[in-house]
Design a protein around this motif. Structure first.
Motif, PDB file in Angstrom:
ATOM      1  N   THR A  64       0.841  -1.137   0.062  1.00 33.44           N
ATOM      2  CA  THR A  64      -0.010  -0.050  -0.171  1.00 33.44           C
ATOM      3  C   THR A  64       1.040   1.206  -0.139  1.00 33.44           C
ATOM      4  O   THR A  64       1.668   1.332   0.677  1.00 33.44           O
ATOM      5  CB  THR A  64      -0.805   0.029   1.415  1.00 33.44           C
ATOM      6  OG1 THR A  64      -1.572  -1.430   1.179  1.00 33.44           O
ATOM      7  CG2 THR A  64      -1.754   1.311   1.169  1.00 33.44           C
ATOM      8  N   ILE A  69       2.138   4.842   1.024  1.00 37.78           N
ATOM      9  CA  ILE A  69       1.871   5.714   2.093  1.00 37.78           C
ATOM     10  C   ILE A  69       1.954   7.139   1.716  1.00 37.78           C
ATOM     11  O   ILE A  69       0.796   7.829   2.038  1.00 37.78           O
ATOM     12  CB  ILE A  69       2.695   5.329   3.057  1.00 37.78           C
ATOM     13  CG1 ILE A  69       2.480   3.892   3.758  1.00 37.78           C
ATOM     14  CG2 ILE A  69       2.667   6.437   4.287  1.00 37.78           C
ATOM     15  CD1 ILE A  69       3.574   3.638   4.711  1.00 37.78           C
ATOM     16  N   ASN A  70       2.944   7.612   0.962  1.00 37.65           N
ATOM     17  CA  ASN A  70       3.133   8.841   0.437  1.00 37.65           C
ATOM     18  C   ASN A  70       3.813   9.014  -0.540  1.00 37.65           C
ATOM     19  O   ASN A  70       4.856   7.994  -1.025  1.00 37.65           O
ATOM     20  CB  ASN A  70       3.361   9.681   1.563  1.00 37.65           C
ATOM     21  CG  ASN A  70       4.916   9.611   2.023  1.00 37.65           C
ATOM     22  OD1 ASN A  70       5.349   8.570   2.277  1.00 37.65           O
ATOM     23  ND2 ASN A  70       5.915  10.684   1.969  1.00 37.65           N
ATOM     24  N   ALA A 122      -3.456  12.438  -6.129  1.00 39.60           N
ATOM     25  CA  ALA A 122      -4.229  11.717  -5.060  1.00 39.60           C
ATOM     26  C   ALA A 122      -5.336  11.148  -5.419  1.00 39.60           C
ATOM     27  O   ALA A 122      -5.709  10.020  -4.806  1.00 39.60           O
ATOM     28  CB  ALA A 122      -4.643  13.337  -4.075  1.00 39.60           C
ATOM     29  N   LEU A 136      -5.238   8.576  -2.218  1.00 45.46           N
ATOM     30  CA  LEU A 136      -4.275   9.163  -1.160  1.00 45.46           C
ATOM     31  C   LEU A 136      -5.088  10.551  -0.798  1.00 45.46           C
ATOM     32  O   LEU A 136      -5.312  11.173  -1.697  1.00 45.46           O
ATOM     33  CB  LEU A 136      -2.794   9.296  -1.390  1.00 45.46           C
ATOM     34  CG  LEU A 136      -1.901   7.995  -1.657  1.00 45.46           C
ATOM     35  CD1 LEU A 136      -0.557   8.680  -1.931  1.00 45.46           C
ATOM     36  CD2 LEU A 136      -1.845   7.212  -0.249  1.00 45.46           C
ATOM     37  N   ARG A 149      -0.649  13.708   1.611  1.00 47.12           N
ATOM     38  CA  ARG A 149       0.409  12.669   1.440  1.00 47.12           C
ATOM     39  C   ARG A 149       0.849  12.783  -0.036  1.00 47.12           C
ATOM     40  O   ARG A 149       1.678  11.810  -0.653  1.00 47.12           O
ATOM     41  CB  ARG A 149      -0.195  11.217   1.596  1.00 47.12           C
ATOM     42  CG  ARG A 149      -0.476  11.105   3.228  1.00 47.12           C
ATOM     43  CD  ARG A 149      -0.785   9.485   3.358  1.00 47.12           C
ATOM     44  NE  ARG A 149      -1.423   9.252   4.533  1.00 47.12           N
ATOM     45  CZ  ARG A 149      -1.685   8.080   5.148  1.00 47.12           C
ATOM     46  NH1 ARG A 149      -1.099   7.111   4.464  1.00 47.12           N
ATOM     47  NH2 ARG A 149      -2.131   7.937   6.225  1.00 47.12           N
ATOM     48  N   VAL A 150       0.638  13.789  -0.882  1.00 51.10           N
ATOM     49  CA  VAL A 150       1.063  13.971  -2.155  1.00 51.10           C
ATOM     50  C   VAL A 150       1.752  15.442  -2.203  1.00 51.10           C
ATOM     51  O   VAL A 150       1.293  16.297  -2.279  1.00 51.10           O
ATOM     52  CB  VAL A 150      -0.152  13.979  -3.107  1.00 51.10           C
ATOM     53  CG1 VAL A 150       0.432  14.159  -4.712  1.00 51.10           C
ATOM     54  CG2 VAL A 150      -0.889  12.556  -3.147  1.00 51.10           C
TER      55      VAL A 150
END
Ligand code: MG
Length: 164
Positions: A91, A93-94, A118, A123, A127-128
């Protein structure tokens, strides 16, 4: 367990071609010379994702010699890579991205590009990360002959699917 990946891409620029970044068309007199749409940000992102899983690079999966990828939207390639990652039980995360471009200024497009990424990646926006740099008029990028991007990603491995 986590996995980190980094990706880099550069394309030549020429007059009268479209310029895409993160799937968003930019208003620019120059665009990328490329087999696909030449989206350096998405190409660097794809390489970062593949790299985090040791799955090779974008050229391994989408060879420029294959006519089916001529002019293809890099968003299509990204979606295919995301399916690969799902099979690897990881997965995202960022991500943290930097685009190197002398002109046009990316500031008016940054929010739109982040929102697009995103959305495609599933996301939250925080986190982008997208940063933009000029080359202060130096070198091929500074002379507006090229555009480049670097992307770093962090992935989480689903331990239930990948017991150590
Ligand atoms: Mg490329």
């Amino acid at each position: 367990m986590h996995r980190i990946g980094q990706g880099y891409d550069l394309h030549r620029l020429a007059s009268g071609l479209p310029l895409f970044l993160g799937g968003i068309p930019l208003d620019s007199p120059v665009g990328c010379v490329a087999h696909s749409d030449g989206d350096v940000l998405l190409h660097a992102l794809i390489d970062a994702l593949l790299g985090a899983c040791a799955l090779g690079d974008i050229g391994d999966h989408f060879p420029p010699s294959d006519p089916q990828y001529r002019g293809v939207s890099s968003l299509v390639l990204l979606v295919q890579v995301l399916k690969l990652l799902k099979n690897c039980s990881v997965t995202l995360i960022n991500l943290d991205a930097t685009v190197f471009l002398e002109s046009p200024k990316l500031y008016p497009y940054k929010r739109q590009i982040r929102e697009k990424l995103a959305d495609v990646l599933g996301l939250p926006l925080d986190r982008v990360s997208l940063k933009a740099k000029t080359m202060e008029g130096l070198g091929s990028i500074g002379h507006q002959e090229a555009i480049a991007a670097m992307v770093t990603v962090l992935l989480q491995v689903d331990e239930a699917q990948n017991p150590s």
